[in-house]
Design an enzyme around this catalytic site. Structure first.
Site, short mmCIF file in Angstrom:
data_model
loop_
_atom_site.label_atom_id
_atom_site.label_comp_id
_atom_site.label_asym_id
_atom_site.label_seq_id
_atom_site.Cartn_x
_atom_site.Cartn_y
_atom_site.Cartn_z
CE LYS A 184 -12.06 -8.69 8.93
NZ LYS A 184 -12.68 -8.32 7.64
CD GLN A 210 -11.97 -5.53 5.19
OE1 GLN A 210 -11.68 -6.62 5.68
NE2 GLN A 210 -12.92 -4.76 5.69
CG ASP A 256 -15.83 -12.06 4.93
OD1 ASP A 256 -15.79 -12.03 6.18
OD2 ASP A 256 -15.19 -11.28 4.21
#
Ligand code: NDP
Length: 295
Positions: free
Chosen positions: A52, A96, A119
């Site tokens: 990412k 994460q 997200d």
């Protein structure tokens, strides 16, 4: 069989993002900025976050990876999130998953300012998605929708079967496919571990989205001729055949299923690359203030 080629689509969309980022950076006097928080030393998570960050750099974003030891307290993590929420130079924040057992992932998700939740996991974004209102859409389902749009796949009126009901993939995917939008307008069946006779459900799918985390779960006898097959699964197994020391497998038995499918995603090279695109697009939107105007 046609390949839904994540590499081709993501390369094209990344070029568009890069162009837009250069214009925005000029206008704002700074680059869009994504912060990723990683806790612990899970090999898969470290690889995903590194990828990412690399992709952010490639399109011209600033990116910061905050890596904490497994023993960071929940309180310390929540305080860090508060700090980032208040920092106007940061546009997007992701944490994460999975997190260590002593940290409640729901508390963490809800602590993130929904306007920086690139997200798309915050309940406000999920609720707004359900209502078809501007929001950050969870990156993986968003990437899949972009891929379907790129290939001009007509989804309206089709029967879609989503396998797996997680908050980050299966559930939002089912909502997006059912929404009155293009792609969308499917009749959706959402299946899970308690579904009776899952094979007969999957067999009815004109579109099948597999997101369960079980290597080669969807076999050719579960797939009808001409189905569109989207494989979200990433199952890592150690291997002596690769330089990295592991090999990735999808939730779909690609070899067997591909000859029956009209379209299919490979693993790797399919949905994983599109998830990154979903994240990059959300971060760009956050920096532009188009989803939620900057105050
Ligand atoms: P979760 O483990 O959170 O959810 C798995 C889902 O699959 C659950 O709903 C579970 O049902 C269901 N399930 C498990 N076993 C069966 C079974 N035998 N029959 C039917 N349903 C079953 O997984 P995620 O959604 O987070 O991830 C799924 C896969 O996708 C993983 O391989 C993951 O690594 C991958 N992934 C890939 C991404 C990408 O970018 N390509 C991004 C995110 C995930 P129940 O709810 O009843 O327990």
């Amino acid at each position: 069989m046609n390949l839904l080629d994540g590499k081709e689509v993501s390369t094209k969309i990344k070029e568009d993002i890069k162009r837009e980022t250069a214009e925005l950076t000029e206008k704002l006097g700074r680059k869009p900025h994504l912060v990723a928080i990683l806790v612990g030393n899970d090999g898969g998570s470290e690889t995903y976050v590194a990828s990412k960050m690399r992709n952010c750099e490639q399109v011209g974003f600033d990116s910061t990876n905050l890596h904490y030891d497994t023993d960071i307290t929940e309180e310390a993590l929540l305080n860090k999130i508060k700090e980032i929420n208040a920092d106007d130079s940061i546009d997007g924040l992701i944490v994460q998953l999975p997190l260590p057992k002593h940290i409640d992932p729901d508390k963490v998700t809800e602590a993130i300012d929904y306007r920086k939740d690139v997200d798309g996991f915050h309940p406000i974004n999920l609720g707004r998605m359900q209502r078809n209102l501007p929001c950050f859409i969870p990156a993986t389902p968003y990437g899949i929708m972009l891929m379907l749009a790129h290939y001009g796949i007509d989804t309206a009126g089709k029967k879609a079967v989503v396998v797996g009901r997680s908050n980050i993939v299966g559930s939002p995917m089912s909502i997006l496919l059912a929404r009155n939008s293009n792609p969308g307008n499917c009749t959706v069946t959402l299946t899970h571990s308690r579904t009776k006779d899952i094979k007969s459900e999957i067999l009815q799918g004109d579109i099948i989205v597999a997101a369960i985390g079980k290597k080669n779960f969807v076999t050719a006898d579960m797939v009808k001729e001409g189905a569109i097959v989207i494989d979200v699964g990433i199952n890592r197994e150690t291997s002596t055949e690769t330089k990295s020391g592991f090999k990735l497998y999808g939730d779909v038995d690609f070899e067997q299923v591909a000859p029956k499918a009209s379209w299919i995603t490979p693993v790797p090279g399919g949905v994983g690359l599109m998830t990154i695109i979903g994240l990059l697009k959300n971060t760009l939107e956050a920096a532009k203030g188009t989803v939620y105007p900057k105050s």
